[in-house]
Structure formats: structure tokens, C-alpha cells
Design a protein around this motif. Structure first.
Motif, PDB file in Angstrom:
ATOM      1  N   TYR A  66       0.842  -1.204   0.000  1.00 42.40           N
ATOM      2  CA  TYR A  66       0.000   0.000   0.000  1.00 42.40           C
ATOM      3  C   TYR A  66       0.877   1.253   0.000  1.00 42.40           C
ATOM      4  CZ  TYR A  66      -4.058   2.887   1.248  1.00 42.40           C
ATOM      5  OH  TYR A  66      -5.075   3.809   1.250  1.00 42.40           O
ATOM      6  N   GLU A  67       1.897   1.262   0.849  1.00 42.57           N
ATOM      7  CA  GLU A  67       2.782   2.425   0.959  1.00 42.57           C
ATOM      8  C   GLU A  67       3.542   2.659  -0.342  1.00 42.57           C
ATOM      9  OE1 GLU A  67       6.433   4.044   3.823  1.00 42.57           O
ATOM     10  OE2 GLU A  67       5.579   2.040   4.100  1.00 42.57           O
ATOM     11  N   PHE A  68       3.983   1.578  -0.973  1.00 44.84           N
ATOM     12  CA  PHE A  68       4.740   1.701  -2.228  1.00 44.84           C
ATOM     13  C   PHE A  68       3.909   2.379  -3.310  1.00 44.84           C
ATOM     14  CE2 PHE A  68       5.858  -0.124  -6.407  1.00 44.84           C
ATOM     15  CZ  PHE A  68       7.168   0.341  -6.510  1.00 44.84           C
ATOM     16  N   PHE A  69       2.662   1.937  -3.480  1.00 38.90           N
ATOM     17  CA  PHE A  69       1.833   2.487  -4.554  1.00 38.90           C
ATOM     18  C   PHE A  69       1.179   3.818  -4.190  1.00 38.90           C
ATOM     19  CE2 PHE A  69       1.890  -2.024  -5.945  1.00 38.90           C
ATOM     20  CZ  PHE A  69       2.433  -1.808  -7.204  1.00 38.90           C
ATOM     21  N   ALA A  70       1.183   4.153  -2.932  1.00 32.15           N
ATOM     22  CA  ALA A  70       0.622   5.442  -2.517  1.00 32.15           C
ATOM     23  C   ALA A  70       1.628   6.573  -2.664  1.00 32.15           C
ATOM     24  CB  ALA A  70       0.138   5.359  -1.073  1.00 32.15           C
ATOM     25  N   ASN A  71       2.810   6.248  -3.160  1.00 27.91           N
ATOM     26  CA  ASN A  71       3.860   7.242  -3.334  1.00 27.91           C
ATOM     27  C   ASN A  71       4.456   7.149  -4.736  1.00 27.91           C
ATOM     28  OD1 ASN A  71       4.387   8.535  -0.524  1.00 27.91           O
ATOM     29  ND2 ASN A  71       4.163   6.343  -0.098  1.00 27.91           N
ATOM     30  N   TYR A  89      -1.474  -3.112  -7.566  1.00 27.28           N
ATOM     31  CA  TYR A  89      -1.429  -1.659  -7.565  1.00 27.28           C
ATOM     32  C   TYR A  89      -2.698  -1.079  -6.942  1.00 27.28           C
ATOM     33  CZ  TYR A  89      -1.050   3.156  -9.340  1.00 27.28           C
ATOM     34  OH  TYR A  89      -0.998   4.517  -9.447  1.00 27.28           O
ATOM     35  N   GLN A  90      -2.663  -0.939  -5.649  1.00 27.24           N
ATOM     36  CA  GLN A  90      -3.670  -0.223  -4.877  1.00 27.24           C
ATOM     37  C   GLN A  90      -2.943   0.460  -3.725  1.00 27.24           C
ATOM     38  OE1 GLN A  90      -6.691   0.511  -5.435  1.00 27.24           O
ATOM     39  NE2 GLN A  90      -7.419  -1.000  -6.935  1.00 27.24           N
ATOM     40  N   PRO A  91      -3.329   1.655  -3.331  1.00 23.41           N
ATOM     41  CA  PRO A  91      -4.485   2.431  -3.800  1.00 23.41           C
ATOM     42  C   PRO A  91      -4.180   3.222  -5.060  1.00 23.41           C
ATOM     43  CG  PRO A  91      -3.315   3.659  -2.133  1.00 23.41           C
ATOM     44  CD  PRO A  91      -2.607   2.338  -2.253  1.00 23.41           C
ATOM     45  N   ARG A  92      -5.250   3.744  -5.672  1.00 20.20           N
ATOM     46  CA  ARG A  92      -5.151   4.623  -6.845  1.00 20.20           C
ATOM     47  C   ARG A  92      -5.454   6.057  -6.390  1.00 20.20           C
ATOM     48  NH1 ARG A  92      -4.061   1.551 -11.746  1.00 20.20           N
ATOM     49  NH2 ARG A  92      -4.375  -0.627 -11.142  1.00 20.20           N
ATOM     50  N   ILE A  93      -4.458   6.904  -6.480  1.00 16.36           N
ATOM     51  CA  ILE A  93      -4.608   8.264  -5.950  1.00 16.36           C
ATOM     52  C   ILE A  93      -4.361   9.275  -7.066  1.00 16.36           C
ATOM     53  CG2 ILE A  93      -3.818   9.917  -4.223  1.00 16.36           C
ATOM     54  CD1 ILE A  93      -2.770   7.557  -2.595  1.00 16.36           C
ATOM     55  N   PRO A  94      -5.337  10.138  -7.373  1.00 18.28           N
ATOM     56  CA  PRO A  94      -5.144  11.128  -8.435  1.00 18.28           C
ATOM     57  C   PRO A  94      -4.087  12.158  -8.052  1.00 18.28           C
ATOM     58  CG  PRO A  94      -7.165  11.579  -7.251  1.00 18.28           C
ATOM     59  CD  PRO A  94      -6.656  10.270  -6.720  1.00 18.28           C
ATOM     60  N   ALA A  95      -3.416  12.702  -9.062  1.00 19.35           N
ATOM     61  CA  ALA A  95      -2.361  13.682  -8.807  1.00 19.35           C
ATOM     62  C   ALA A  95      -2.805  15.078  -9.232  1.00 19.35           C
ATOM     63  CB  ALA A  95      -1.072  13.257  -9.510  1.00 19.35           C
ATOM     64  N   ASP A  96      -2.460  15.495 -10.440  1.00 20.70           N
ATOM     65  CA  ASP A  96      -2.624  16.888 -10.874  1.00 20.70           C
ATOM     66  C   ASP A  96      -4.042  17.423 -10.695  1.00 20.70           C
ATOM     67  OD1 ASP A  96      -0.300  15.717 -11.929  1.00 20.70           O
ATOM     68  OD2 ASP A  96      -0.141  17.257 -13.476  1.00 20.70           O
ATOM     69  N   LEU A  97      -5.041  16.624 -11.042  1.00 21.91           N
ATOM     70  CA  LEU A  97      -6.422  17.106 -11.005  1.00 21.91           C
ATOM     71  C   LEU A  97      -7.101  16.852  -9.663  1.00 21.91           C
ATOM     72  CD1 LEU A  97      -7.519  15.908 -14.566  1.00 21.91           C
ATOM     73  CD2 LEU A  97      -6.802  18.202 -13.880  1.00 21.91           C
ATOM     74  N   PRO A 109      -3.236  11.715 -14.651  1.00 26.27           N
ATOM     75  CA  PRO A 109      -2.045  11.529 -13.806  1.00 26.27           C
ATOM     76  C   PRO A 109      -2.397  11.018 -12.415  1.00 26.27           C
ATOM     77  CG  PRO A 109      -2.050  13.696 -14.872  1.00 26.27           C
ATOM     78  CD  PRO A 109      -3.404  13.103 -15.099  1.00 26.27           C
ATOM     79  N   ASP A 110      -1.566  10.118 -11.910  1.00 23.04           N
ATOM     80  CA  ASP A 110      -1.749   9.653 -10.538  1.00 23.04           C
ATOM     81  C   ASP A 110      -0.452   9.837  -9.758  1.00 23.04           C
ATOM     82  OD1 ASP A 110      -0.055   7.548 -11.186  1.00 23.04           O
ATOM     83  OD2 ASP A 110      -1.618   6.034 -11.227  1.00 23.04           O
ATOM     84  N   VAL A 111      -0.520   9.580  -8.478  1.00 22.92           N
ATOM     85  CA  VAL A 111       0.620   9.819  -7.594  1.00 22.92           C
ATOM     86  C   VAL A 111       1.790   8.891  -7.920  1.00 22.92           C
ATOM     87  CG1 VAL A 111       1.396   9.548  -5.193  1.00 22.92           C
ATOM     88  CG2 VAL A 111      -0.715  10.794  -5.698  1.00 22.92           C
ATOM     89  N   HIS A 112       1.497   7.631  -8.267  1.00 20.49           N
ATOM     90  CA  HIS A 112       2.560   6.636  -8.420  1.00 20.49           C
ATOM     91  C   HIS A 112       3.294   6.758  -9.761  1.00 20.49           C
ATOM     92  CE1 HIS A 112       4.687   2.966  -7.391  1.00 20.49           C
ATOM     93  NE2 HIS A 112       4.416   2.497  -8.590  1.00 20.49           N
TER      94      HIS A 112
END
Length: 771
Positions: free
Chosen positions: A33-38, A100-108, A387-390
């Protein structure tokens, strides 16, 4: 100790083990979780702005668009106040390692689609990265509209890209699957709603920003088969739309569930809708991953297999538009019963995009190459370009490069070659000439990683950065050198010994090819069975030089999951007969013109049959006093004792020559008159190819090498380890020799066994085009 005490102790042990197991899984889940959240190693910032108005666009790229991310009254009633699709997205958890979870949006960010500025930002971002249109899901239920606000805002505004509609004509259910379980709102297709439906959809199709192909608007129906009398209904609607619009629209169907052919419905074509259709027949990886959720019962598909399946689909007789997907993972909606793609990296997605565009160019719709993407923003299904965080902008960048035919960074990234050591043996010499050819002939940069060192390290370093693992993982080693494993184009593992590195390559989603050179005796002697298993399970391509090697590999009961093939390797040394060299070499050995010379080349040990060579030489030299024998190569210490004993015979001592290893030349082939391979097990000895190029007749023992049939054609196959028959065959070959036979052997090597075509074939497996 009482039975009760024993039972209590047993329970305590079991509970302790279960606690440790669960604790370990909880830790692994947290780390995943930590890996994909960053930010991850494949993260990319936006590409430098490209002139999107230039004619360089190779295809029309249209992305499906979900207008769910805003509040509306029905969702409040069904799911609770304030519900939007983001509530689903937040539920995603890693169910297995590398999930690959979680899915966290980036720019928008966690946007609200009731905000026109958000829609404009999406449209600009899409346009800058090569998209031509959004295909909005259109929701109409018996005259009642849902999720219409974002669509109406988009249609009423000045946007830089076009839009079109796909009618999502299935029931809304609490399980998000359109089936008839706990229906929230039903689709009935009432006759009295028909004209209103035609009018409502036509007003969008008449919009100046609506997507047209050859000046005709495009309308897609998700499930055509659900319509009442679909062929008659669609023909009637086509007529009504044409009358209202003044032009006939293109009517297409999505290839959903098992519906793929538009012709029974009278439609103009079909649009793929992955994961439907292209996952058919693919296996479930659930048993091959480390589960973090013991209740997980879902499907895990290999993304590379999905891509391969898509690109290898036969072209149908009806118009069909390909659809690609950056990923798929509906864990946020389905949780432990979800379906996900394993290995859906930007690099693999870009390969799919490039392949789909090439297909679209070869098979355009109404003269226009078109590709759809599923999707722009299906966050709860893991299918989005935003775009997402990962990964950052990596998926958008891949889309942009594919649409505009831009050079991918992966096309200039190095190729990774893996070897077990650098000693001067056959497979290691092959590795040296592979890297030399990739660098000099194909203009491909290469890095070499060895598990142990050896004399060839300096030779390797002439062509590539060469490093040696030191009790660390491959990923750790490369990361410390400043080039993460994910930065490589692909990997070629040389020999079965490198099989221990295959799981890491798979985990990094790095396309891999493994060359197998070993026959079963070597695999057993060196305890390589686990490496065989890893290669069979994780390598994308397994390449054998001969059928006997493939059969030996498969004899260990492993089922190869990737693609396997027999691809004979070419000869990397140019061996040209030279009369002056022949005379000089023979003079040094004290040979006259009438003295036939029979040679073998290689490391003199039992596997190479040095003892058999000595026995054949001893018997031959007694019967044929003009013959000479020579073994060219270093000698194992045990074999030196055998040679010393043979030299006690004066005839053998005078006519058996052991010049040792000769570096950098092939003079011995010009000096010889026949080549005798005495190996007990030799998968694909390149010395045979070198001997043939020099025009020499070749002899091998039966069932001991992958070149048996070649020896049968251009020399002789000897009964296994039969010394007497060997002497007889040498005599026959020398008597029957002719200039025409010499030329035929040389001609065969020049036309069938060149090294560059072999290298080109390996690169082709990996999808690498050389410059």
C-alpha cells in the motif's frame, strides 16, 4: 503430560503460527500500500509540449469518459448523502503482492465534474497528449437521464477536443455489473419513449464539437443484444436519426460480454471494450502470486498476455476498431472478488498503444485510423489516463508518444544481459559476441550483470558496463548503480543458471527472454532444477538452440508459461580457409602434406569426451601411421594424467598434439582435414559451425548434441562412444573428401548460420527494432 495439555499446547502453537502469518501478511499489505501510494520508479513528469496541430498524429485517439464524479440526488438516495465515485476509489486495497492499490489522483485531485473548470482542464490535458475526443457514457432510463450534468457542461462549452456518446443501455445494479441482482434503476425500452430518446441523442450529435468520421456522427451502443428486436429497432432508429440530423450517423456496438459481430444487428462496425473479449482463454494468476487477502477469490490476468492477445487477434470481416486500456482493476468496486491486470506498466501500455495504432493504420474505419482507450477516468476500475501519484504522467506520455510517433525513452534505454560468470566457455563466449553485435551492428546500448566474475570481464567491458552481483538482489544492485531495473528496455538471460533472476524481472514487468544451452545432465549435476522452474514460470520467451535441448528442458516436468521456440544460433566467428595459414600451422606440428589432421576444440574434460578422443587417437594411430590428432583448448587437471599415460606410447607422443588454448584465431581449422566432436553432452557446439565454414567434414556421437542432423548431412554420426566405428568413419570421410563437399559446407554456413540474423531474431521476440 495429559491429553488436554497436549491439545492446549497444539492450539497455542497453531494460533502463534497463524498470528505470525497474518502479521507478516499485514506487514506486506502495508508495504505494498505504501509503495503504490507514493511516487514509483516509473514515475514521469509531463513531456515537453508537442505541436498537437501538426500532421504528425498517426491516429484518432478517443477515450471513454465516466461522468460519475459529482453529487446527484439518486446517488444520495442509493448510497448515502455525498456519495460520488471517489467513495468507491478510496476502498481499493492490495489483495496480493505487487497489486497496484491504492489509486490516488495527482494533478487534477479528487475533482468534482459539476465544475466547468475541471472539465476544461481535462480537455486541455487530453488534447496536449494526443487525444481527439472523449466518448461520454450516456445514461437514459425510460425517459429519465442520469449523470447528464458533466456531458451538458462539456457540450455547451468551447472545448479543445470533440466528444461522442456511448449509450450504457443496461440496468444499474448495486453490484455495478449490469446484471439483474438488486436493480437500482431499470432499462425497459418503452415504445412511448422512442421519439424523445432520438431527439435527445440527436441534439448532441448535431453539436459542432461532436465527433464525426467522414462527416458522419458516431454513436455507440454498449449492449445491442438487449434491445427488443435489435435489427428492426436499430434500422428504425437509424432512419429517425438521419431524418432529424440530415445525415446518416455511424452506428457501432461495443464488443461486450460475448457479443462481437455487429452484422446481425445491422450495425456499421464494432469497438473493442477490454477487458471483454481479449481476456478470453487467458489463465488466472491467483495461484502464482503471494496473496495478502486470504478471502480473495478474484481473477488476475497477465497484462502482457492481454496485450499479446489483443494484438494477435485475427482481423474480422466486419469493420472493427481496437481499444486499449492502461490497466484494469475493479477492486474498489468488487473488493475480494475483483478482476485485475498484473504488470500493467506504462512501458507495456505503450507497446499496446503502438501496436493498436499500427493496426488502425492498416485497417482504418471509413478511411480514418481510429483507436479507443478504456478509459480516461475509470478510477474505480483502475482504467484511467489521468495523472496519478505513483506513475505521474507516464500513461499520458506513453499515449502522446504513440499518437505522434515520437521516440520513446524506452527505445533509447539499454538492454540488460544477464550471465552467470565470465569464464571462457561456450555460453559465455556467446554472451560476449551478443553484446558486441548489439552494440556495433544494431546500435543498442547494453548493460551486463554477472553473478560471478571471470577472465572475460575485461572483454565484456569493452562493449558494455559490466558489473557483478554481490549477495544482493538484481533490483538493489542496479538501483545502487543509478539505473533502476524498470529503466531497461528488456532483459536477455544467458543460460539456465540465470533462472534465479527471473522472478525479479517479472516483478518489474520487464520483458524477458532466456537462452537455454544446458542438457539434463548439466542441469542435474549443478542442481539447476529450481532455475528451470523459474524460467518456465516467469520468462516471456524461452529460446532453445535445438530440439534436443527443448526436450531435455521439458523433461523436468515444467510447463512453459511464455512463448518457447527453437532458434539455432548463428556462428559468431568468421572462419575462412587459408592455404598459407594451413602450411604454417602444420609445419609447427611437423606435419607433411600427406598427413591427415583430425582435431577437436574445447575445454578438455570428461563431458567434452577428451578421454574418448584419446582412445580414438590411440587406436587410429596404430592402424594409420600417417594420421595426426590435435586437441585445441585448455585441459582439466584430471585429463592431463590421461594424456601423460597415452604419451608413453612413442607413436602417440609423436602424432597426438595438445597445443592448448589458442586465443584470437582459428588457424587450426585451416590446418585440419576433419573435425571429431567427442562430447558426451553438447547442446549446440559453435565449433561445429566453425569447422563447417572451413570446409571440414564433421563427426559427432549420436544423441549427444543438437547438431546431429547437420553432422549426418555434412559428415558422419557415430554410434554413441563406439571407438572402433569412429576410426572406420574417419577413414571413410577422408577417402571420400572432395572440393565440392568442402564448398557445400562453407556455403551452408554462409547462407544459413550467420550471427546477425540470429541476434535480430532475439530482438524481434522482445519487440525491439534496431536502427
Amino acid at each position: 503430560m495429559s491429553l488436554r495439555s497436549l491439545l492446549d499446547r497444539f492450539k497455542a502453537v497453531i494460533h502463534s503460527k497463524l498470528f505470525r502469518a497474518r502479521s507478516k501478511k499485514s506487514t506486506s499489505m502495508a508495504r505494498t500500500y505504501e509503495f503504490f501510494a507514493n511516487r514509483g520508479p516509473a514515475f514521469e513528469p509531463p513531456l515537453v509540449t508537442h505541436d498537437v496541430n501538426s500532421p504528425a498524429s498517426q491516429a484518432l485517439m478517443v477515450a471513454f469518459y465516466l461522468p460519475q464524479f459529482h453529487r446527484f440526488s439518486e446517488n444520495d438516495a442509493w448510497w448515502g448523502n455525498g456519495f460520488t465515485e471517489w467513495h468507491n476509489v478510496a476502498r481499493g486495497l492490495p489483495r496480493y503482492e505487487n497489486h497496484y492499490q491504492p489509486r490516488i489522483p495527482a494533478d487534477l485531485g479528487f475533482y468534482d465534474l459539476s465544475d466547468i473548470d475541471v472539465l476544461k482542464s481535462q480537455a486541455v490535458l487530453a488534447k496536449e497528449n494526443g487525444l481527439s475526443a472523449f466518448c461520454f457514457y450516456y445514461y437514459w432510463f425510460n425517459g429519465h437521464r442520469l449523470l447528464e450534468k458533466p456531458l451538458d457542461l462539456f457540450a455547451e462549452s468551447d472545448m479543445p477536443i470533440d466528444f461522442c456518446l456511448m449509450w450504457a443501455n443496461e440496468n444499474w445494479t448495486r453490484t455495478w455489473d449490469g446484471l439483474n441482482n438488486e436493480i437500482l434503476i431499470q432499462q425497459d425500452y418503452r415504445e412511448e419513449d422512442e421519439l424523445e430518446f432520438i431527439s435527445d441523442t440527436a441534439r448532441y450529435m448535431a453539436n459542432t464539437n461532436y465527433l464525426t468520421i467522414a462527416d458522419r456522427p458516431v454513436f455507440i451502443i454498449y449492449r445491442a443484444s438487449l434491445l427488443p428486436e435489435p435489427r428492426k429497432t436499430l434500422a428504425r432508429w437509424r432512419s429517425l436519426w438521419t431524418k432529424e440530423l440530415g445525415i446518416e450517423p455511424w452506428l457501432l456496438m461495443a464488443q461486450s460480454f460475448d457479443e462481437v459481430d455487429p452484422r446481425p444487428y445491422g450495425l456499421d462496425g464494432a469497438v473493442e471494450f477490454p477487458p471483454h473479449k481479449i481476456c478470453k482463454g487467458l489463465g488466472n494468476l491467483r495461484k502464482r502470486v503471494n496473496l495478502l487477502d486470504e478471502n480473495f477469490t478474484g481473477l488476475i490476468r497477465d497484462y502482457e498476455a492481454v496485450v499479446n492477445n489483443s494484438l494477435q487477434q485475427p482481423v474480422p470481416e466486419f469493420p472493427e476498431i481496437k481499444t486499449i486500456s492502461p490497466s484494469w482493476d475493479n477492486d474498489a468496486r468488487r473488493q475480494s472478488g475483483s478482476t485485475s491486470f498484473y504488470g500493467a506498466t506504462p512501458k507495456n501500455y505503450e507497446r499496446w498503444a503502438n501496436g493498436a495504432i499500427e493496426h488502425a493504420k492498416a485497417h482504418p474505419f471509413a478511411g480514418v485510423p481510429i483507436v479507443f482507450v478504456n478509459a480516461w477516468n475509470e478510477w474505480a476500475e483502475g482504467a484511467y489516463l489521468e495523472p496519478d501519484v505513483h506513475y505521474g504522467h507516464a500513461m499520458l506520455n506513453a499515449t502522446k508518444r504513440a499518437v505522434f510517433g515520437m521516440n520513446s525513452d524506452s527505445n533509447t534505454a539499454p538492454l540488460l544481459l544477464l550471465g552467470h560468470d565470465a569464464h571462457r566457455h561456450g555460453s559465455q563466449m556467446l554472451l560476449l559476441h551478443l553484446v558486441k553485435a548489439f552494440k556495433e551492428e544494431f546500435n543498442i546500448n547494453v548493460d551486463i550483470v554477472l553473478q560471478q566474475g571471470g577472465a572475460l570481464v575485461r572483454d565484456y567491458q569493452r562493449y558494455a558496463r559490466t558489473t557483478i552481483l554481490n549477495n544482493e538482489s538484481l533490483a538493489e544492485h542496479l538501483h545502487a548503480l543509478g539505473r533502476p531495473l524498470t529503466d531497461y528496455r528488456a532483459a536477455i538471460a544467458n543460460t539456465t543458471v540465470s533462472g534465479n533472476l527471473m522472478p525479479e524481472l517479472k516483478q518489474a514487468s520487464l520483458h524477458s527472454l532466456c537462452l537455454i544451452h544446458e542438457l539434463p545432465t548439466i542441469i542435474r549435476d549443478y542442481n539447476l532444477q529450481s532455475q528451470v522452474k523459474n524460467i518456465a514460470e516467469y520468462a516471456d520467451y524461452v529460446v532453445f538452440p535445438a530440439e534436443i535441448v527443448k526436450e531435455g528442458f521439458e523433461s523436468f516436468g515444467t510447463s512453459i508459461q511464455g512463448i518457447s521456440c527453437v532458434q539455432p544460433q548463428g556462428s559468431y566467428l568468421s572462419v575462412e580457409f587459408n592455404e598459407s595459414i594451413r602450411k604454417r600451422f602444420r609445419d609447427a606440428l611437423g606435419l607433411k602434406d600427406e598427413n591427415p589432421l583430425i582435431i577437436n576444440v574445447g575445454f578438455a574434460d570428461t563431458r567434452k569426451g577428451f578421454d574418448l578422443f584419446i582412445k580414438i587417437a590411440e587406436k587410429s594411430l596404430i592402424q594409420h601411421p600417417t594420421w595426426h590428432f590435435a586437441w585445441v583448448g585448455k585441459m582439466h587437471s584430471d585429463m592431463q594424467l590421461l594424456a601423460n599415460k597415452a604419451f608413453e606410447n612413442d607413436a602417440v607422443k609423436q602424432r597426438l598434439h595438445l597445443p592448448g588454448f589458442i586465443s584470437g584465431n582459428t588457424d587450426h581449422f585451416s590446418a585440419a582435414d576433419a573435425f571429431l566432436l567427442t562430447s558426451r553432452e553438447d547442446p549446440y557446439p559453435t565449433v561445429i559451425l566453425e569447422a563447417l565454414e572451413a570446409g571440414l567434414p564433421i563427426m559427432v556421437f549420436d544423441n549427444c548434441t543438437g547438431l546431429t542432423e547437420l553432422a549426418r548431412q555434412y559428415g558422419a554420426v557415430l554410434p554413441s562412444f563406439d571407438v572402433k566405428s569412429a576410426v572406420h568413419e574417419i577413414e571413410q570421410l577422408l577417402q571420400q573428401e572432395s572440393e565440392a563437399k568442402k564448398q557445400a559446407r562453407t556455403h551452408y554456413i554462409h547462407n544459413q548460420c550467420q550471427f546477425n540474423p540470429y541476434c535480430e531474431g532475439l530482438l524481434a521476440h522482445l519487440g525491439i527494432k534496431h536502427q
